[in-house]
Scaffold this active site. Structure first.
Site, PDB file in Angstrom:
ATOM      1  NE  ARG A 121      -4.365  -1.075   0.973  1.00 42.69           N
ATOM      2  CZ  ARG A 121      -5.556  -1.123   1.539  1.00 42.69           C
ATOM      3  NH1 ARG A 121      -5.669  -1.203   2.835  1.00 42.69           N
ATOM      4  NH2 ARG A 121      -6.641  -1.085   0.801  1.00 42.69           N
ATOM      5  CD  GLN A 126      -2.812   6.599  -2.967  1.00 38.24           C
ATOM      6  OE1 GLN A 126      -2.788   7.513  -3.793  1.00 38.24           O
ATOM      7  NE2 GLN A 126      -2.754   6.818  -1.677  1.00 38.24           N
ATOM      8  CG  ASP A 129      -5.210  -0.778  -2.833  1.00 34.06           C
ATOM      9  OD1 ASP A 129      -5.993  -1.733  -2.703  1.00 34.06           O
ATOM     10  OD2 ASP A 129      -4.563  -0.307  -1.890  1.00 34.06           O
ATOM     11  CB  SER A 132      -8.391   1.353  -2.360  1.00 36.36           C
ATOM     12  OG  SER A 132      -7.396   1.324  -1.410  1.00 36.36           O
ATOM     13  CE1 TYR A 227      -4.492  -2.329   5.624  1.00 34.97           C
ATOM     14  CE2 TYR A 227      -2.146  -2.756   5.388  1.00 34.97           C
ATOM     15  CZ  TYR A 227      -3.415  -2.694   4.834  1.00 34.97           C
ATOM     16  OH  TYR A 227      -3.590  -2.994   3.535  1.00 34.97           O
TER      17      TYR A 227
END
Ligand code: NAD
Length: 378
Positions: A121, A126, A129, A132, A227
């Site tokens: 991540r 991005q 992903d 997401s 996280y």
């Protein structure tokens, strides 16, 4: 020319790994594309749409046996893997940590497996992903589901027939899904509060127009890569009390709290549910990993003391067109790391290629998976 195959998902999954617009881009990049008959049907893309973008359509066995790269959303079956050519590259949400069997099948057939949910991540990743993009869909749809199951309005109304108070919404976990749920609930006119153990999200929550519920003393480790981490027992108790106090005042609760690789934390106990208002709705997006509510049942709706607890764990499949559009764009961006001018060039010096690969040349590439599997064998 290498062939990129797109498989139809199994019954009950409406999404497809790549819509025709992605096919067109792959053809432009110098690849042949073979799509399983009817693969896009449930996402509103017909075989004709794929053909008009330069793809061929064929039956499942032909796609499996001819492709050099195979795209799918959910993992493969043993039977599907057995039909692939040795050396084929597959991309999907393989979930190897929950389904170690798949790893043995890939090794056995010398398949290079990319497990899309394990992409590091980082900022560069991005646009690739899938967790997401699909969490965005789930957060949005969770609020709509709650609104359509609620016996009252979301917005405030001042009418000749009297005043209606707005719905009170509590969002637990302000990651990608939670932030999207906040925006959607605000757009519908709800009064929104959100809670997360990561204090870093406070400003984001507030900038979306929600109140941040704070519980002091959360462990928030920088080493966890953004996280959440498992919390101490004392904090968990304090947190349960604060959540209880806010839950009993809410009409809607959307829970999204997850800890990677672990069972989801229980944030709403059955005592809290019993104290909630009759007619309230809980949508538990952590249902597949045990649920954030003690009474959640995965893929079921439970009613307890007049509170509806919805545990649908595949909400992205209920918005199949846009969820597929986003998934396909993520996959295309990832493929661009190793597909170039009609050639497949796997570069394991690239942290994203290496970090997402689980098997290659009959070996396990992912270090954590290697440790898990060698531990299982002891
Ligand atoms: P997730 O699905 O793993 O968890 C959802 C949320 O639940 C998280 O915000 C987490 O902190 C929260 N949570 C966990 N335990 C909790 C508890 N006991 N009580 C309350 N909340 C709890 O998270 P996610 O949405 O996948 O994102 C996690 C992080 O990764 C975020 O910081 C996000 O911005 C970041 N991220 C980075 C990238 C990237 O750079 N490529 C992509 C996506 C997400």
């Amino acid at each position: 020319m290498p062939i990129i195959g797109i498989l139809k998902e199994s019954e009950g999954e409406n999404r497809v790994a790549a819509l025709p617009e992605i096919t067109a881009q792959l053809v432009k990049m110098g690849f042949d594309v073979m799509v399983e008959n009817g693969a896009g049907e449930s996402a509103f893309a017909s075989d004709e749409d794929y053909k008009s973008q330069g793809a061929k359509t064929a039956d499942k066995d032909a796609v499996l046996s001819s492709s050099d790269v195979v795209l799918k959303i959910n993992s493969f079956t043993k039977d599907q893997i057995s039909k692939l050519k040795s050396g084929t590259v597959v991309l999907a949400i393989l979930q190897p940590f929950f389904n170690t069997e798949i790893v043995y099948h890939l090794l056995d057939r010398n398949i290079t497996g990319f497990s899309l949910e394990t992409i590091p991540r980082t900022t560069r990743a991005q646009s690739m992903d899938v967790l997401s993009s699909q969490a965005t869909v789930a957060g949005y749809k969770a609020v709509l589901l709650a609104a359509s199951n609620l016996p009252k309005f979301f917005p405030m109304f001042m009418t000749a027939a009297g005043s209606i108070t707005p719905a009170k919404v509590l969002i637990l976990g302000a990651g990608v899904a939670g932030l999207q749920a906040i925006s959607t609930a605000r757009r519908l006119g709800g009064v929104v509060e959100a809670f997360d153990t990561r204090s870093a999200v406070k400003e984001e929550v507030q900038s979306l127009g929600a109140k941040f519920v704070e519980v002091e003393g959360a462990k928030d480790e920088a080493s966890a890569g953004g996280y959440a981490v498992e919390q101490a027992e004392e904090f968990k108790q304090k947190q349960r009390q604060v959540i209880h106090d806010h839950a009993v005042k809410s009409n809607v609760i959307i829970t999204t709290a997850q800890i990677p690789g672990r069972k989801a934390p229980v944030l709403i106990t059955k005592e809290t549910v019993a104290a909630m208002k009759n007619g309230s709705v809980i949508v538990d997006l952590a249902a597949s990993t045990g649920g954030n509510c003690e009474l959640t049942k995965n893929n079921e709706t439970v009613i307890s003391g007049g509170v509806k607890i919805i545990g649908n764990s595949n909400l992205p499949s209920t918005v199949p067109f846009d969820a597929s559009k986003m998934f396909g764009k993520n996959v295309l961006n990832f493929l661009k790391l190793f597909l170039n001018e009609g050639k497949i060039n796997l570069n394991f010096e690239d942290d994203l290629v290496k970090g997402t690969c689980i098997t290659h040349n009959k070996e396990i590439v992912n270090q954590k998976l290697k440790e898990l599997i060698s531990g299982n064998q002891k």
